[in-house]
Scaffold this active site. Structure first.
Site, PDB file in Angstrom:
ATOM      1  N   TYR A  27     -33.072  18.391 -17.455  1.00  0.00           N
ATOM      2  CA  TYR A  27     -34.393  18.705 -16.891  1.00  0.00           C
ATOM      3  C   TYR A  27     -34.330  18.748 -15.365  1.00  0.00           C
ATOM      4  O   TYR A  27     -34.815  19.702 -14.736  1.00  0.00           O
ATOM      5  CB  TYR A  27     -35.392  17.645 -17.356  1.00  0.00           C
ATOM      6  N   SER A  39     -41.652  20.671 -10.546  1.00  0.00           N
ATOM      7  CA  SER A  39     -41.835  19.247 -10.783  1.00  0.00           C
ATOM      8  C   SER A  39     -41.289  18.485  -9.592  1.00  0.00           C
ATOM      9  O   SER A  39     -40.464  19.018  -8.829  1.00  0.00           O
ATOM     10  CB  SER A  39     -41.066  18.830 -12.048  1.00  0.00           C
TER      11      SER A  39
END
Length: 265
Positions: free
Chosen positions: A151, A138
């Site tokens: 995250y 990501s």
């Protein structure tokens, strides 16, 4: 589409294959002639994707070594593992003070352990076939967003894992790379739009437009666009590419944030 794979090469194994980028990868690889193995914790989405791709369903937890013993037994019957596409992820919202021990462990398991345990389980077969691993990371692997401590940390660590694997197993012919998407139109991202929809009274389309307002391409990616990047990295067209971080974010990460105030002067 031209067939790039044959069943004799083994399976393209995809974690998180029931929805989103994992589902798009399954469709792309199947269309190119690959036998796809679909891993996920929910059977219904996997069966839906399998019905459309001819894939095999492996229900279970990609972060579980015990489940991987079962997966590998099934994969051996299907010809083994040719490539691993590690798409499983999620969880990890909250700042540090909002993140309890269980929340932290859940974020690490969902985003990092799934990739590590899957890679470890597949490596013997990938070494034998000189195969490849693609990890879906990501832009949170490269920068920090607000209130996503677990995250962000796990996705940063995923890049370290990719580089370690690329260095250690490159001499044995295994290539390992990572893709870093920005916003992608998936069911998970749709849910992340809900606070904006509620706060501003917007539609889903308007919420996506808001989060992409400063992205040079002014839009989110489609899951199939990220799948095509994964397909390239897993293919012979990328035969010299390993240890690479491919950013697929519409240009979001090249924006110099402190200069945004000058854009409308």
């Amino acid at each position: 589409m031209t067939s790039l794979y044959s069943p004799e090469q083994g399976c393209v194994v995809i974690t998180g294959a029931g929805t989103g980028i994992g589902e798009a990868c399954a469709r792309l690889f199947a269309a190119q002639g690959a036998r796809v193995a679909l891993i996920g914790r929910r059977r219904a989405p996997l069966e839906r994707v399998a019905a459309q791709t001819g894939g095999i369903v492996l229900e279970g937890d990609a972060a579980s070594a015990a489940d991987w013993e079962r997966f590998n037994a099934a994969l051996a019957v299907e010809g083994g593992v040719a490539s691993l596409i590690a798409c499983a992820g999620g969880l990890g919202a909250g700042s540090a003070l909002e993140t309890g021990d269980d929340d932290w462990a859940g974020a690490m398991r969902a985003n990092l352990d799934t990739a590590f345990v899957s890679a470890r389980a597949c490596l013997p077969q990938l070494i034998a076939r000189r195969g490849s691993i693609v990890m879906v990371a990501s832009i949170a692997s490269l920068a920090a967003g607000p209130g996503v401590c677990g995250y962000t940390t796990a996705k940063h660590a995923l890049i370290g894992l990719m580089r370690s694997l690329a260095r250690d197993y490159g001499p044995q012919g295994v290539r390992v790379n990572a893709v870093c998407p920005g916003w992608v139109r998936t069911p998970m991202a749709d849910e992340e739009m809900l606070p904006l929809i509620e706060r501003y009274g917007e539609t889903l389309e308007q919420a996506y437009a808001r989060v992409c307002a400063e992205v040079p391409m002014r839009r989110a990616a489609g899951a199939e666009e990220i799948a095509r990047v994964c397909g390239f990295l897993a293919s012979d067209a990328a035969s010299i590419v390993t240890g690479a971080v491919i950013v697929a974010d519409g240009g979001a990460s090249v924006v110099d944030v402190p200069t945004l105030a000058f854009e409308r002067v």
